[in-house]
Motif scaffolding. Sequence first.
Motif, PDB file in Angstrom:
ATOM      1  N   MET A 307       0.826  -1.206   0.000  1.00 39.87           N
ATOM      2  CA  MET A 307       0.000   0.000   0.000  1.00 39.87           C
ATOM      3  C   MET A 307       0.861   1.257   0.000  1.00 39.87           C
ATOM      4  N   GLU A 308       1.953   1.237   0.743  1.00 39.25           N
ATOM      5  CA  GLU A 308       2.865   2.384   0.753  1.00 39.25           C
ATOM      6  C   GLU A 308       3.430   2.637  -0.634  1.00 39.25           C
ATOM      7  N   GLU A 309       3.824   1.555  -1.308  1.00 36.70           N
ATOM      8  CA  GLU A 309       4.380   1.712  -2.650  1.00 36.70           C
ATOM      9  C   GLU A 309       3.324   2.230  -3.626  1.00 36.70           C
ATOM     10  N   GLU A 310       2.095   1.796  -3.461  1.00 36.12           N
ATOM     11  CA  GLU A 310       1.010   2.299  -4.306  1.00 36.12           C
ATOM     12  C   GLU A 310       0.921   3.816  -4.196  1.00 36.12           C
ATOM     13  N   MET A 311       1.139   4.331  -2.988  1.00 35.15           N
ATOM     14  CA  MET A 311       1.032   5.770  -2.770  1.00 35.15           C
ATOM     15  C   MET A 311       2.235   6.513  -3.346  1.00 35.15           C
ATOM     16  N   PHE A 312       3.443   6.146  -2.939  1.00 33.08           N
ATOM     17  CA  PHE A 312       4.571   6.995  -3.348  1.00 33.08           C
ATOM     18  C   PHE A 312       4.984   6.799  -4.799  1.00 33.08           C
ATOM     19  N   ARG A 327      -8.950   1.056  -3.574  1.00 38.59           N
ATOM     20  CA  ARG A 327      -9.980   0.246  -2.919  1.00 38.59           C
ATOM     21  C   ARG A 327     -10.082  -1.131  -3.555  1.00 38.59           C
ATOM     22  N   GLN A 328     -10.062  -1.180  -4.889  1.00 39.20           N
ATOM     23  CA  GLN A 328     -10.181  -2.456  -5.579  1.00 39.20           C
ATOM     24  C   GLN A 328      -8.956  -3.347  -5.357  1.00 39.20           C
ATOM     25  N   LYS A 329      -7.813  -2.706  -5.288  1.00 40.91           N
ATOM     26  CA  LYS A 329      -6.564  -3.461  -5.179  1.00 40.91           C
ATOM     27  C   LYS A 329      -6.337  -4.014  -3.776  1.00 40.91           C
ATOM     28  N   PHE A 330      -6.708  -3.231  -2.753  1.00 37.67           N
ATOM     29  CA  PHE A 330      -6.376  -3.604  -1.379  1.00 37.67           C
ATOM     30  C   PHE A 330      -7.578  -3.862  -0.473  1.00 37.67           C
ATOM     31  N   GLY A 331      -8.792  -3.577  -0.972  1.00 41.41           N
ATOM     32  CA  GLY A 331      -9.962  -3.794  -0.134  1.00 41.41           C
ATOM     33  C   GLY A 331     -10.027  -2.874   1.056  1.00 41.41           C
ATOM     34  N   ARG A 332      -9.365  -1.726   0.956  1.00 42.68           N
ATOM     35  CA  ARG A 332      -9.329  -0.728   2.028  1.00 42.68           C
ATOM     36  C   ARG A 332      -9.578   0.647   1.422  1.00 42.68           C
ATOM     37  N   GLU A 333     -10.046   1.552   2.253  1.00 45.25           N
ATOM     38  CA  GLU A 333     -10.184   2.941   1.836  1.00 45.25           C
ATOM     39  C   GLU A 333      -8.854   3.652   2.046  1.00 45.25           C
ATOM     40  N   MET A 334      -8.440   4.413   1.049  1.00 39.32           N
ATOM     41  CA  MET A 334      -7.197   5.170   1.174  1.00 39.32           C
ATOM     42  C   MET A 334      -7.223   6.078   2.399  1.00 39.32           C
ATOM     43  N   SER A 335      -8.368   6.683   2.645  1.00 43.55           N
ATOM     44  CA  SER A 335      -8.488   7.610   3.782  1.00 43.55           C
ATOM     45  C   SER A 335      -8.319   6.901   5.116  1.00 43.55           C
ATOM     46  N   ASP A 336      -8.733   5.611   5.194  1.00 41.62           N
ATOM     47  CA  ASP A 336      -8.565   4.864   6.439  1.00 41.62           C
ATOM     48  C   ASP A 336      -7.103   4.521   6.692  1.00 41.62           C
TER      49      ASP A 336
END
Length: 379
Positions: A307-312, A327-336
């Motif tokens: 997830m960190e790599e997805e961001m930077f 959301r589709q890739k990790f099943g999580r909300e970016m904001s969370d």
Amino acid sequence: MATSAYFHIPFCAHICHYCDFNKVFAAGQPIDDYLQAMDKEMEWTAAEFGSHLKTLFIGGGTPTVLEPVQLGRLLESIHKHFQFHPQTAEFTVEANPDGLTKEKLAILRDAGVNRLSIGVQAFDDELLQAIGRTHRRGDAERAVAMAREAGFENISLDLMYGLPGQTLEQFLADLETAFSLHVPHLSAYSLIIEPKTIFYNEWRNGRLRLPGEEAEAVMYEAAMERTVAHGYQQYEISNYAFPGFESQHNLVYWNNEEYYGIGAGAHSYIDGVRRANIGPIRHYIEKVERGEWPHRDVHRLTFREQMEEEMFLGLRKTEGVSKERFRQKFGREMSDMFGEAIRREIENGRLEETATHVRLTKRGKLLGNEVFAAFLGEM
């Protein structure tokens, strides 16, 4: 299963003062043995992970330092082990202006190469000499003309700024020369002083006169403004393209997608695992000849690291990181997962948020590394 592959040719006729990539002088090297080892690694990779590709990239080093027969042999290996559609796949080869010949260009075209990335770096002859490049302005202009005559339309030029002794006027002149060549893609990178380079040794000894961070920022802002004025769109921190000519292979990296890396020092990202190959040429050859994968390091990313790599990585793109894709890739909300870092960087004026994306502001592009660092170890 990856659909992109990078092939590393670590040989150079000359070592540039700033370069820290895995490379060696070509003279006296076991190039034929190296190409044979690459062929074997390609065979294993295709059998283990799949052989259908949408993007291919031959980089270095200097791929065009290979003799025509060797270049043909490399391309033959790629065709033997991988499948790709010549009309839809993007097939890029890096080249130096003084390493291109009509014969080599014909070999590349016949093998399905449809994109050239030419390492110009500067058009000022004194600057080129100062950074250890062996070509001059005229060589770069002739290389573009030869490439077009050979049938290449998708041509990218690399430029650098923040070079020793470089002025804003010199960089602006380089941009104007690049614009006059009407290539559909430009990359403009700031000089980074890396360990184990000639420039690093000069910098440590106080002999390297650099423009400074403020002057470098002005050059970067000029690049962003001038490229847009000439019809380019900035789609990544350092990359500008006419619509439809964005580098699809590099977007694989910035979209945090999977890819194969073939050759000494090459990196792969497959099924959440990052693999780095052995760097020294002879060690790479020896390991492959023993029938072993030439990996130096194998690291399975944790869910957090992915997830960190997805961001930077994604924040390098002008459009930023898609909330829906996250959301589709990790099943999580970016904001969370990164809400606090996002809020902090928005307050700092380095990020902005839309309904669909989080992206860098203009200020954020100038301070990209600081923004990226905000997403490491956040959770």
